[in-house]
Scaffold this motif. Structure first.
Motif, PDB file in Angstrom:
ATOM      1  N   TYR A  19      -1.107   5.452   5.849  1.00  0.00           N
ATOM      2  CA  TYR A  19      -1.992   6.468   5.260  1.00  0.00           C
ATOM      3  C   TYR A  19      -3.244   5.819   4.672  1.00  0.00           C
ATOM      4  CZ  TYR A  19      -3.282  10.389   2.146  1.00  0.00           C
ATOM      5  OH  TYR A  19      -3.940  11.413   1.484  1.00  0.00           O
ATOM      6  N   ASP A  20      -3.052   4.726   3.934  1.00  0.00           N
ATOM      7  CA  ASP A  20      -4.173   4.071   3.251  1.00  0.00           C
ATOM      8  C   ASP A  20      -5.070   3.284   4.195  1.00  0.00           C
ATOM      9  OD1 ASP A  20      -3.287   5.057   0.821  1.00  0.00           O
ATOM     10  OD2 ASP A  20      -2.215   3.213   0.271  1.00  0.00           O
ATOM     11  N   SER A  21      -4.605   3.016   5.409  1.00  0.00           N
ATOM     12  CA  SER A  21      -5.359   2.145   6.307  1.00  0.00           C
ATOM     13  C   SER A  21      -6.524   2.833   7.003  1.00  0.00           C
ATOM     14  CB  SER A  21      -4.416   1.563   7.374  1.00  0.00           C
ATOM     15  OG  SER A  21      -3.968   2.573   8.262  1.00  0.00           O
ATOM     16  N   SER A  45       8.965   7.988   1.062  1.00  0.00           N
ATOM     17  CA  SER A  45       7.646   7.566   0.577  1.00  0.00           C
ATOM     18  C   SER A  45       6.797   8.710   0.042  1.00  0.00           C
ATOM     19  CB  SER A  45       6.873   6.876   1.705  1.00  0.00           C
ATOM     20  OG  SER A  45       6.589   7.819   2.737  1.00  0.00           O
ATOM     21  N   GLU A  85     -10.022   4.673   7.571  1.00  0.00           N
ATOM     22  CA  GLU A  85     -11.333   4.672   6.927  1.00  0.00           C
ATOM     23  C   GLU A  85     -11.653   6.062   6.379  1.00  0.00           C
ATOM     24  OE1 GLU A  85     -14.510   2.852   9.369  1.00  0.00           O
ATOM     25  OE2 GLU A  85     -12.866   2.183  10.673  1.00  0.00           O
ATOM     26  N   ASP A  86     -12.474   6.108   5.368  1.00  0.00           N
ATOM     27  CA  ASP A  86     -12.945   7.392   4.846  1.00  0.00           C
ATOM     28  C   ASP A  86     -13.638   8.169   5.959  1.00  0.00           C
ATOM     29  OD1 ASP A  86     -12.002   6.720   2.352  1.00  0.00           O
ATOM     30  OD2 ASP A  86     -13.960   6.097   1.562  1.00  0.00           O
ATOM     31  N   TYR A 127       5.151  10.517   2.331  1.00  0.00           N
ATOM     32  CA  TYR A 127       4.172  10.629   3.418  1.00  0.00           C
ATOM     33  C   TYR A 127       4.908  10.949   4.726  1.00  0.00           C
ATOM     34  CZ  TYR A 127       1.096   8.506   0.017  1.00  0.00           C
ATOM     35  OH  TYR A 127       0.371   8.257  -1.124  1.00  0.00           O
ATOM     36  N   LYS A 182      -6.810  10.827  10.420  1.00  0.00           N
ATOM     37  CA  LYS A 182      -5.884  10.527   9.328  1.00  0.00           C
ATOM     38  C   LYS A 182      -4.890  11.655   9.091  1.00  0.00           C
ATOM     39  CE  LYS A 182      -5.680   9.083   4.475  1.00  0.00           C
ATOM     40  NZ  LYS A 182      -6.455   8.579   3.319  1.00  0.00           N
ATOM     41  N   ASP A 226      -1.849  16.841  -0.021  1.00  0.00           N
ATOM     42  CA  ASP A 226      -2.589  17.163   1.205  1.00  0.00           C
ATOM     43  C   ASP A 226      -2.131  18.499   1.785  1.00  0.00           C
ATOM     44  OD1 ASP A 226      -4.130  14.847   1.235  1.00  0.00           O
ATOM     45  OD2 ASP A 226      -2.636  13.720   2.385  1.00  0.00           O
ATOM     46  N   LYS A 267       3.183   4.411   3.304  1.00  0.00           N
ATOM     47  CA  LYS A 267       1.911   4.648   2.632  1.00  0.00           C
ATOM     48  C   LYS A 267       0.812   3.724   3.164  1.00  0.00           C
ATOM     49  CE  LYS A 267      -0.105   5.159  -2.030  1.00  0.00           C
ATOM     50  NZ  LYS A 267      -1.254   4.260  -1.868  1.00  0.00           N
ATOM     51  N   LYS A 268       1.185   2.548   3.646  1.00  0.00           N
ATOM     52  CA  LYS A 268       0.182   1.633   4.175  1.00  0.00           C
ATOM     53  C   LYS A 268      -0.520   2.213   5.393  1.00  0.00           C
ATOM     54  CE  LYS A 268       2.025  -2.752   2.457  1.00  0.00           C
ATOM     55  NZ  LYS A 268       2.551  -4.086   2.816  1.00  0.00           N
ATOM     56  N   HIS A 276      -4.539   3.671  14.749  1.00  0.00           N
ATOM     57  CA  HIS A 276      -5.036   4.944  14.222  1.00  0.00           C
ATOM     58  C   HIS A 276      -5.115   6.034  15.279  1.00  0.00           C
ATOM     59  CE1 HIS A 276      -6.983   2.523  10.733  1.00  0.00           C
ATOM     60  NE2 HIS A 276      -5.707   2.778  10.520  1.00  0.00           N
TER      61      HIS A 276
END
Length: 513
Positions: A310-312, A373, A314-315, A375, A320, A329, A307-308, A457
């Motif tokens: 996924y969360d890393s 997870s 940027e918007d 993800y 992503k 999703d 998950k880290k 990324h």
């Protein structure tokens, strides 16, 4: 015929001992012990098939997955293993881990095939069997592939024995240093670049073969390992104008965009229409696709994302969902509909409407025992025919595997510029090419930390992230800062397989194992 469809042959040593052909005549025993290469290599197609056999080294179910993808992704901790290989989370990979031995053995098989091909092609040229153009192409491919196998051997293990002659002492040489191996890679890639055509010079039938651009890319990558950063920039510059970033990041790995404008070198796989893709039928295909699809879809889910990761992002980063998706999703590929899979239709259809997301926020897809997870990576979840062991049981995919692409070349060039003291030029590449394509604005700050984030990324879930991190020298800090894990001394390298050491007493184990 495209490269994917070529018939492969045995390496020279085996070919000299075995009769060729598929008729029942092979039942009539013949003395082949005195057959020479003068008998075997008498027409241009013989030379082509000899070099095709080097490419065939990649065609192994463990080679692409457990021997390469595991190390490129599990060691960064962005992906985890569900099953018996969870030792990557603790950096305690056992010396008995068989895929490492598979990787070692097959790399040296490919190297031996290249070593055999180089002088044979030279002799075929001298005898007028093949012309200069074909001889250069075949020789360049042999040098490129030999350098490629050594590149990944050294990236995984550090120093390994250099075997550069046709006749060797049965692989009994001691390990060369890591720098010596990468210096050999540079030499092979320089030779290859001088002989190979550019990608646009190949006929369509030769799609997927090594090119001048691929040789320059790996030459620059090897020079990075040697800390020859100005040389690396010069090598990477040779790709400018020859390759382009795909305008939409999602298309880089799209099944319908294989061998695209961004791809520098990718391993070619193919599954014939209607072919059996179930267990036991993995030739010319790989297990990467179904291996990492959720258990709820495929019955597998043996690799899943943290998950880290996924969360890393940027918007607004378009990379992503093209890299990892999570609860709720929709899969970003236009070719993939989660609602189309037999197991989803059977278990997630309510009032005639079939679920089309990767689980839901309320009920994430963590597998039957809830240990995953929720993800999952999407870069190899692109072949619409793959269902895992559900429905038609299509397990093995013909999706190509990109080993090097222009996005990675640009980031490597940015790293070389940073380490050469030209941070402005490096940030120009990062901001105005890599981040711009991802839909993001310019970023300022510590150039090295920005670079590491962009490596992650851009390349997570592919075949090179961990190797680039180790090459940068930032791998220990990266894992510590990202996952709070201290890598034990020496465990950023893979252990030399115990079988290798048992067969060669001159080879020493890596520290820490």
């Amino acid at each position: 015929m495209k490269l994917k469809n070529y018939i492969t042959v045995l390496s020279l040593g085996a070919a000299l001992m075995l009769p060729l052909g598929c008729s029942k005549d092979f039942l009539n025993q013949k003395d082949t012990s005195n057959i020479s290469q003068d008998v075997l290599f008498t027409k241009p197609d013989d030379g082509i098939r000899l070099v095709n056999a080097i490419y065939d080294t990649f065609d192994n179910v463990d080679f692409m997955l457990k021997s390469l993808w595991y190390q490129a992704n599990f060691l960064s901790q962005d992906f985890k293993n569900y099953g018996s290989d969870t030792f990557f989370e603790r950096y305690e990979v056992p010396t008995s881990f068989d895929p490492l031995n598979t990787f070692w053995v097959r790399c040296y098989q490919g190297i031996a095939r290249a070593n055999s091909a180089i002088p044979i092609v030279a002799q075929m040229k001298a005898k007028g069997i093949i012309d200069d153009k074909l001889a250069n192409q075949l020789t360049g491919q042999a040098y490129f592939l030999r350098g490629l196998f050594y590149y990944y051997l050294a990236s995984n293990f550090g120093g390994v024995p250099l075997e550069l002659q046709t006749v060797t002492d049965a692989g009994r040489h001691p390990r060369n240093t890591q720098d010596e191996v990468f210096a050999s890679v540079v030499a092979d890639m320089k030779t290859a670049a001088s002989l190979l055509p550019s990608k646009e010079e190949y006929n369509a039938d030769d799609l997927g073969r090594a090119t001048k651009g691929a040789a320059y890319a790996y030459e620059g990558a090897a020079q990075m390992w040697l800390k020859k950063y100005s040389d690396a920039v010069a090598s990477f510059n040779q790709l400018d104008g020859k390759y382009q970033l795909m305008p939409n990041y999602i298309d880089v790995h799209e099944f319908s965009h294989q061998n695209n404008a961004e791809s520098v070198f990718e391993v070619q796989f193919i599954v014939a229409s209607g072919a059996d893709q179930s267990w036991g039928h993995s030739n010319d295909s790989h297990w990467l696709s179904s291996f990492g699809m959720p258990e709820e879809v495929s019955n597998f889910g043996y690799a899943y994302a943290d998950k880290k990761l996924y969360d890393s992002f940027e918007d607004g980063d378009t990379r992503k969902l093209a890299t990892v998706i999570g609860p709720g999703d929709v899969h970003p590929s236009p070719a993939i509909k989660i609602s189309m899979y037999p197991k989803i239709i059977a278990n997630y259809t309510v009032n005639g409407v079939t679920m089309n997301t990767c689980g839901t926020v309320a009920n994430p897809w963590k597998g039957a025992d809830g240990l995953r997870s929720g993800y999952y990576g999407t870069k190899f979840w692109r072949d619409p025919s793959i269902t895992g062991s559900t429905g038609p049981s299509n397990i093995f995919s013909g999706q190509n595997v990109i080993m090097m692409r222009y996005g990675e070349v640009l980031l490597s060039k940015a790293e070389a510029l940073i380490k050469s003291g030209n941070q402005a030029a490096a940030m120009d590449i990062i901001n105005n090419q890599i981040r711009k394509r991802a839909g993001l604005g310019a970023k300022t700050g510590d150039a090295t930390q920005i670079l590491l984030t962009e490596y992650r990324h851009e390349l997570a879930g592919e075949m090179s992230l961990w190797f680039d991190l180790r090459r940068s020298g930032e791998q220990f800090n990266y894992v510590k800062n990202t996952y709070g894990i201290t890598i034990p001394n020496g465990k950023d390298l893979m252990p030399i397989p115990q079988t290798v050491i048992a067969n060669n007493s001159t080879i020493t184990q890596n520290p820490g194992y």
